[in-house]
Motif scaffolding. Structure first.
Motif, PDB file in Angstrom:
ATOM      1  N   PRO A 181       0.816  -1.228   0.000  1.00  0.00           N
ATOM      2  CA  PRO A 181       0.000   0.000   0.000  1.00  0.00           C
ATOM      3  C   PRO A 181       0.844   1.271   0.000  1.00  0.00           C
ATOM      4  O   PRO A 181       0.518   2.248  -0.678  1.00  0.00           O
ATOM      5  N   GLU A 182       1.941   1.271   0.752  1.00  0.00           N
ATOM      6  CA  GLU A 182       2.805   2.461   0.785  1.00  0.00           C
ATOM      7  C   GLU A 182       3.467   2.696  -0.569  1.00  0.00           C
ATOM      8  O   GLU A 182       3.470   3.820  -1.084  1.00  0.00           O
ATOM      9  N   ALA A 183       4.016   1.608  -1.164  1.00  0.00           N
ATOM     10  CA  ALA A 183       4.656   1.749  -2.478  1.00  0.00           C
ATOM     11  C   ALA A 183       3.634   2.109  -3.533  1.00  0.00           C
ATOM     12  O   ALA A 183       3.902   2.920  -4.437  1.00  0.00           O
ATOM     13  N   TYR A 184       2.419   1.505  -3.433  1.00  0.00           N
ATOM     14  CA  TYR A 184       1.368   1.824  -4.402  1.00  0.00           C
ATOM     15  C   TYR A 184       1.007   3.305  -4.342  1.00  0.00           C
ATOM     16  O   TYR A 184       0.821   3.959  -5.378  1.00  0.00           O
ATOM     17  N   GLY A 185       0.923   3.829  -3.143  1.00  0.00           N
ATOM     18  CA  GLY A 185       0.614   5.254  -3.006  1.00  0.00           C
ATOM     19  C   GLY A 185       1.673   6.128  -3.652  1.00  0.00           C
ATOM     20  O   GLY A 185       1.359   7.114  -4.337  1.00  0.00           O
ATOM     21  N   LYS A 186       2.941   5.763  -3.458  1.00  0.00           N
ATOM     22  CA  LYS A 186       4.028   6.551  -4.061  1.00  0.00           C
ATOM     23  C   LYS A 186       3.999   6.453  -5.584  1.00  0.00           C
ATOM     24  O   LYS A 186       4.164   7.452  -6.288  1.00  0.00           O
ATOM     25  N   LEU A 187       3.785   5.244  -6.088  1.00  0.00           N
ATOM     26  CA  LEU A 187       3.746   5.060  -7.543  1.00  0.00           C
ATOM     27  C   LEU A 187       2.582   5.820  -8.156  1.00  0.00           C
ATOM     28  O   LEU A 187       2.723   6.479  -9.187  1.00  0.00           O
ATOM     29  N   GLN A 188       1.412   5.717  -7.516  1.00  0.00           N
ATOM     30  CA  GLN A 188       0.237   6.410  -8.032  1.00  0.00           C
ATOM     31  C   GLN A 188       0.430   7.924  -7.974  1.00  0.00           C
ATOM     32  O   GLN A 188       0.061   8.660  -8.900  1.00  0.00           O
ATOM     33  N   LYS A 189       1.062   8.396  -6.901  1.00  0.00           N
ATOM     34  CA  LYS A 189       1.329   9.829  -6.772  1.00  0.00           C
ATOM     35  C   LYS A 189       2.273  10.312  -7.862  1.00  0.00           C
ATOM     36  O   LYS A 189       2.071  11.386  -8.451  1.00  0.00           O
ATOM     37  N   ALA A 190       3.309   9.489  -8.182  1.00  0.00           N
ATOM     38  CA  ALA A 190       4.260   9.866  -9.232  1.00  0.00           C
ATOM     39  C   ALA A 190       3.569   9.955 -10.580  1.00  0.00           C
ATOM     40  O   ALA A 190       3.820  10.881 -11.374  1.00  0.00           O
ATOM     41  N   VAL A 191       2.676   9.002 -10.871  1.00  0.00           N
ATOM     42  CA  VAL A 191       1.947   9.036 -12.147  1.00  0.00           C
ATOM     43  C   VAL A 191       1.052  10.264 -12.218  1.00  0.00           C
ATOM     44  O   VAL A 191       0.998  10.973 -13.227  1.00  0.00           O
ATOM     45  N   ARG A 192       0.342  10.557 -11.123  1.00  0.00           N
ATOM     46  CA  ARG A 192      -0.562  11.712 -11.132  1.00  0.00           C
ATOM     47  C   ARG A 192       0.206  13.021 -11.261  1.00  0.00           C
ATOM     48  O   ARG A 192      -0.225  13.945 -11.973  1.00  0.00           O
ATOM     49  N   GLN A 193       1.353  13.108 -10.578  1.00  0.00           N
ATOM     50  CA  GLN A 193       2.169  14.321 -10.715  1.00  0.00           C
ATOM     51  C   GLN A 193       2.653  14.494 -12.144  1.00  0.00           C
ATOM     52  O   GLN A 193       2.627  15.615 -12.688  1.00  0.00           O
ATOM     53  N   ALA A 194       3.089  13.374 -12.779  1.00  0.00           N
ATOM     54  CA  ALA A 194       3.544  13.451 -14.171  1.00  0.00           C
ATOM     55  C   ALA A 194       2.395  13.845 -15.089  1.00  0.00           C
ATOM     56  O   ALA A 194       2.567  14.643 -16.026  1.00  0.00           O
ATOM     57  N   GLN A 195       1.187  13.326 -14.816  1.00  0.00           N
ATOM     58  CA  GLN A 195       0.018  13.685 -15.626  1.00  0.00           C
ATOM     59  C   GLN A 195      -0.334  15.159 -15.441  1.00  0.00           C
ATOM     60  O   GLN A 195      -0.658  15.861 -16.407  1.00  0.00           O
ATOM     61  N   THR A 196      -0.258  15.617 -14.198  1.00  0.00           N
ATOM     62  CA  THR A 196      -0.568  17.028 -13.931  1.00  0.00           C
ATOM     63  C   THR A 196       0.422  17.945 -14.630  1.00  0.00           C
ATOM     64  O   THR A 196       0.041  18.947 -15.264  1.00  0.00           O
ATOM     65  N   GLU A 197       1.732  17.607 -14.528  1.00  0.00           N
ATOM     66  CA  GLU A 197       2.759  18.428 -15.167  1.00  0.00           C
ATOM     67  C   GLU A 197       2.596  18.428 -16.682  1.00  0.00           C
ATOM     68  O   GLU A 197       2.719  19.467 -17.340  1.00  0.00           O
ATOM     69  N   LEU A 198       2.266  17.260 -17.235  1.00  0.00           N
ATOM     70  CA  LEU A 198       2.058  17.172 -18.679  1.00  0.00           C
ATOM     71  C   LEU A 198       0.856  18.006 -19.101  1.00  0.00           C
ATOM     72  O   LEU A 198       0.902  18.714 -20.118  1.00  0.00           O
ATOM     73  N   GLY A 199      -0.227  17.936 -18.323  1.00  0.00           N
ATOM     74  CA  GLY A 199      -1.406  18.740 -18.652  1.00  0.00           C
ATOM     75  C   GLY A 199      -1.114  20.230 -18.590  1.00  0.00           C
ATOM     76  O   GLY A 199      -1.563  21.000 -19.438  1.00  0.00           O
ATOM     77  N   ARG A 200      -0.338  20.622 -17.558  1.00  0.00           N
ATOM     78  CA  ARG A 200       0.004  22.048 -17.444  1.00  0.00           C
ATOM     79  C   ARG A 200       0.841  22.513 -18.636  1.00  0.00           C
ATOM     80  O   ARG A 200       0.580  23.570 -19.224  1.00  0.00           O
ATOM     81  N   LEU A 201       1.835  21.716 -18.999  1.00  0.00           N
ATOM     82  CA  LEU A 201       2.702  22.093 -20.119  1.00  0.00           C
ATOM     83  C   LEU A 201       1.937  22.085 -21.437  1.00  0.00           C
ATOM     84  O   LEU A 201       2.187  22.916 -22.308  1.00  0.00           O
ATOM     85  N   ARG A 202       1.002  21.161 -21.581  1.00  0.00           N
ATOM     86  CA  ARG A 202       0.190  21.155 -22.805  1.00  0.00           C
ATOM     87  C   ARG A 202      -0.649  22.419 -22.910  1.00  0.00           C
ATOM     88  O   ARG A 202      -0.779  23.006 -23.982  1.00  0.00           O
ATOM     89  N   ALA A 203      -1.217  22.811 -21.784  1.00  0.00           N
ATOM     90  CA  ALA A 203      -2.007  24.041 -21.791  1.00  0.00           C
ATOM     91  C   ALA A 203      -1.130  25.243 -22.125  1.00  0.00           C
ATOM     92  O   ALA A 203      -1.519  26.114 -22.933  1.00  0.00           O
ATOM     93  N   ASN A 204       0.077  25.301 -21.521  1.00  0.00           N
ATOM     94  CA  ASN A 204       0.987  26.406 -21.820  1.00  0.00           C
ATOM     95  C   ASN A 204       1.431  26.389 -23.272  1.00  0.00           C
ATOM     96  O   ASN A 204       1.553  27.437 -23.923  1.00  0.00           O
ATOM     97  N   TYR A 205       1.669  25.168 -23.787  1.00  0.00           N
ATOM     98  CA  TYR A 205       2.101  25.059 -25.191  1.00  0.00           C
ATOM     99  C   TYR A 205       0.987  25.528 -26.122  1.00  0.00           C
ATOM    100  O   TYR A 205       1.243  26.235 -27.109  1.00  0.00           O
ATOM    101  N   GLU A 206      -0.249  25.121 -25.834  1.00  0.00           N
ATOM    102  CA  GLU A 206      -1.373  25.554 -26.670  1.00  0.00           C
ATOM    103  C   GLU A 206      -1.539  27.075 -26.619  1.00  0.00           C
ATOM    104  O   GLU A 206      -1.812  27.719 -27.629  1.00  0.00           O
ATOM    105  N   GLN A 207      -1.361  27.641 -25.424  1.00  0.00           N
ATOM    106  CA  GLN A 207      -1.467  29.094 -25.304  1.00  0.00           C
ATOM    107  C   GLN A 207      -0.360  29.783 -26.099  1.00  0.00           C
ATOM    108  O   GLN A 207      -0.612  30.768 -26.811  1.00  0.00           O
TER     109      GLN A 207
END
Length: 654
Positions: A421-447
């Motif tokens: 459960p602890e490792a799963y939380g870290k892995l899931q958090k890393a994926v979500r952070q990468a998704q969030t960063e990618l979404g932010r950069l995509r929005a900035n790139y589109e702008q």
């Protein structure tokens, strides 16, 4: 153009004077092979050629952000005090239909501060001030800087081309220059300059002031456009990096059991269902075991019981028949005595009846079953029908239990590899952070993309305003005729540029496809390479002409794709220029190495300079090149610890 000789004096790792002969005798012996371990000065040789040709504009590997004087100081051999450092490059080039020898001599003495190097150009052995003073312009006609990276390249450049889905801006610019796609833009710019001059000639003072304001505004907009383009390019690089990070996070999520942990609840439901199924089949086996199935264990005894019971029944029938016949014979003999038959007739009859009675006499047989008449039939049905059917049914149930248990075991092992459960939380958090960063950069790139497009629209409107304003200011028919002709030419140029780009890129795609087919071991992997005329994106198609994503290629196949593109560019350009390759065989398996050795190196150009380590071009590859007779000369770079510099020796590692 063909390089003849490179002379280094106190340059980089090369203390003292070193001469390397680069000349190739003919188109077949076109390879100069230079071997050396890492850090022995292979890239330094390539940098020396670039520096000799382009001076302060040279794209050298280790220059980075250094100023030109600082870079020159960095190139001085470290154990040289204040002696002169120099590079001499001799090459042949056809000038005015005759073969001409050029000698480039660049020299400097450290430490270099504000001054630059000293450049002297010798043409056919004579110093030429005209060529020396205008060398930057002259070399552009012979070997343009914009395309140099397509002919003088290294493994890192191939790696960059292989890993990015889109071509780097520098490569796109070099492609445009190499294919002549920048000529319509130059002509369009020249026509704009001519148009403005004509407008200024015929405009009044007020009109001229308005025109100058528009031109100034146009220049400011162009600067904004460049800034927006640079911002968009920067965001694109960051966006590519973020996509790569997301892929890595997702791969780590999968490999370290994150996906299994997310599915653990559904997997437990599946396990419960499988265990219920297994228990159902076991219950069926218990029912079979509660019936007659266990009798299968004593089938030989049952068969003996069947045989024994049959024999006992047969014995019983013989006893009955013997008693009946004995009574019958006694009655018959009594009757014959009553008839007073003579003894001679009575004795044979009595002997016959006694003899026939002996056939029915009971043999010595132990009877212990006392069977009923239907016992053999019941035992026969049990042995031939009932037990085989139940055995077959039991075997089927056992196989089902075995299959289900195998699936249970594999599912349990799969569940056991789930992340904690602890490792799963870290892995899931890393994926979500990468998704969030990618979404932010995509929005900035589109702008940033929208801002770039908006600036382009404003520039187009300003161009139209300049054109309409100038038309109002026309006073002379001849000048008006020139301006109108320029406008028509600009319209024609737009269509010409598009058609030229489509045609050139189509030819380039065909050349690159042919080159890739010569290099790839899987002939049916890529059927066609196309280059998008708008974005310069590389598009791959399989044998069914369906789009083929680049990420489906292996690392080695991507590298061969990059090499095929560079090779195709060289062929499409039609320029006879040398090709120099630093560390050319990274990440390639033996089969693709053979393809490169057999098909690319001997055909890449009329002169090919290979700079390789012993793990790049190995014994097998160099022997193949020697067997083809493709090597004109071989050199080996060795570092001399006593003199603390690299020496250039004849021969290769083997």
């Amino acid at each position: 153009m063909i390089f003849q000789q490179l002379i280094l004096h106190n340059f980089g790792l090369y203390g003292g004077q070193h001469v390397i002969d680069l000349a190739t005798t003919n188109t077949k012996k076109n390879i100069v092979l230079v071997g050396g371990l890492n850090g022995r000065g292979k890239t330094t040789l390539l940098d020396a050629i670039r520096l000799a040709l382009y001076g302060h504009r040279a794209p050298c590997s280790n220059r980075g952000t250094l100023s030109y004087p600082d870079f020159l100081n960095q190139c001085i051999h470290r154990h040289t005090s204040k002696q002169e450092t120099a590079i001499h490059l001799i090459f042949h080039h056809t000038l005015n239909r005759s073969l001409t020898e050029f000698r480039i001599c660049r020299s400097w003495t450290g430490p270099v501060k504000n001054s630059r190097d000293t450049l002297t150009i010798y043409v056919d052995g004579k110093s030429s001030s005209d060529w020396s003073n205008n060398w930057d312009d002259r070399i552009e006609a012979i070997f343009p800087l914009g395309i140099s990276n397509l002919f003088l390249f290294d493994g890192e450049q191939v790696k960059e081309l292989a890993e990015h889905d889109n071509l780097p801006p520098a490569v796109i610019q070099a492609m445009q220059s190499l294919l002549g796609l920048e000529l319509p833009d130059r002509l369009s710019t020249d026509l704009e300059v001519l148009q403005r001059r004509k407008q200024k000639q015929i405009s009044g003072k007020q009109q001229l002031q308005k025109l100058e304001e528009l031109e100034q505004r146009l220049q400011e907009l162009k600067q904004l456009k460049k800034a927006a383009f640079d911002e968009q390019a920067s965001l694109k690089n960051r966006l590519d990096w973020a996509e790569k990070q997301l892929r890595l996070a997702e791969e780590k999520f999968l490999t370290e059991g994150g996906k299994i942990a997310a599915e653990e609840q559904s997997l437990q439901v599946k396990l419960d269902y499988l265990r219920q199924q297994a228990e159902g089949h076991r219950q069926t086996l218990r029912k079979l075991a509660a019936g007659s199935l266990p009798l299968a264990l004593i089938k030989p005894l049952l068969q003996q019981a069947k045989d024994q019971s049959q024999q006992e029944l047969d014995q019983q029938q013989q006893v009955i028949a013997h008693d009946l016949l004995t009574n019958h014979n006694r009655c018959l003999l009594e009757y014959l005595h009553d008839l007073n038959l003579p003894q001679k007739y009575l004795s044979p009859i009595q002997a016959f009846l006694s003899h026939s009675s002996t056939h029915l006499s009971t043999h010595s047989f132990i009877s212990y079953l006392a069977p009923t008449s239907d016992l053999p039939l019941s035992l026969g049905h049990l042995l031939t029908h009932l037990l085989p059917t139940q055995q077959q049914q039991a075997q089927a149930e056992i196989q089902k239990i075995h299959d289900i248990q195998s699936e249970i075991d594999s599912t349990e092992r799969y569940v056991a590899s789930a992340a904690s459960p602890e490792a799963y939380g870290k892995l899931q958090k890393a994926v979500r952070q990468a998704q969030t960063e990618l979404g932010r950069l995509r929005a900035n790139y589109e702008q940033a993309h929208r801002q770039h497009e908006q600036v382009k629209q404003v520039i187009a409107q300003t161009h139209n305003e300049l054109l309409s304003y100038s038309q109002l200011a026309i006073e002379f028919k001849n000048t008006n005729h020139v301006i109108e002709a320029i406008a028509k030419a600009q319209t024609t140029l737009v269509e010409f540029k598009q058609r030229l780009k489509e045609r050139k890129l189509s030819h380039l795609g065909n050349f690159a496809t042919e080159c890739l087919h010569e290099l790839l071991s899987k002939k049916d992997l890529v059927e066609q390479i196309q280059i998008n005329p708008q974005t310069f994106a590389i598009q791959l198609f399989d044998k069914n002409y369906q789009p083929l994503q680049k990420h489906r290629l292996s690392a080695g196949e991507k590298q061969l794709l990059a090499i095929a593109l560079l090779w195709g560019l060289a062929r499409a350009s039609g320029r006879q220029l040398p090709v120099a390759i630093d560390t050319p065989l990274g990440r390639l398996d033996s089969q693709h190495r053979k393809k490169l050795v057999d098909h690319y190196f001997p055909k890449a150009s009329h002169q090919v300079i290979l700079l390789s380590t012993d793990t790049e071009i190995r014994f097998e590859e160099v022997e193949r090149l020697r067997a083809q007779g493709a090597i004109a000369s071989e050199y080996l770079l060795k570092y001399d610890d006593t003199q603390q510099c690299t020496q250039i020796n004849s021969g290769y590692f083997w």
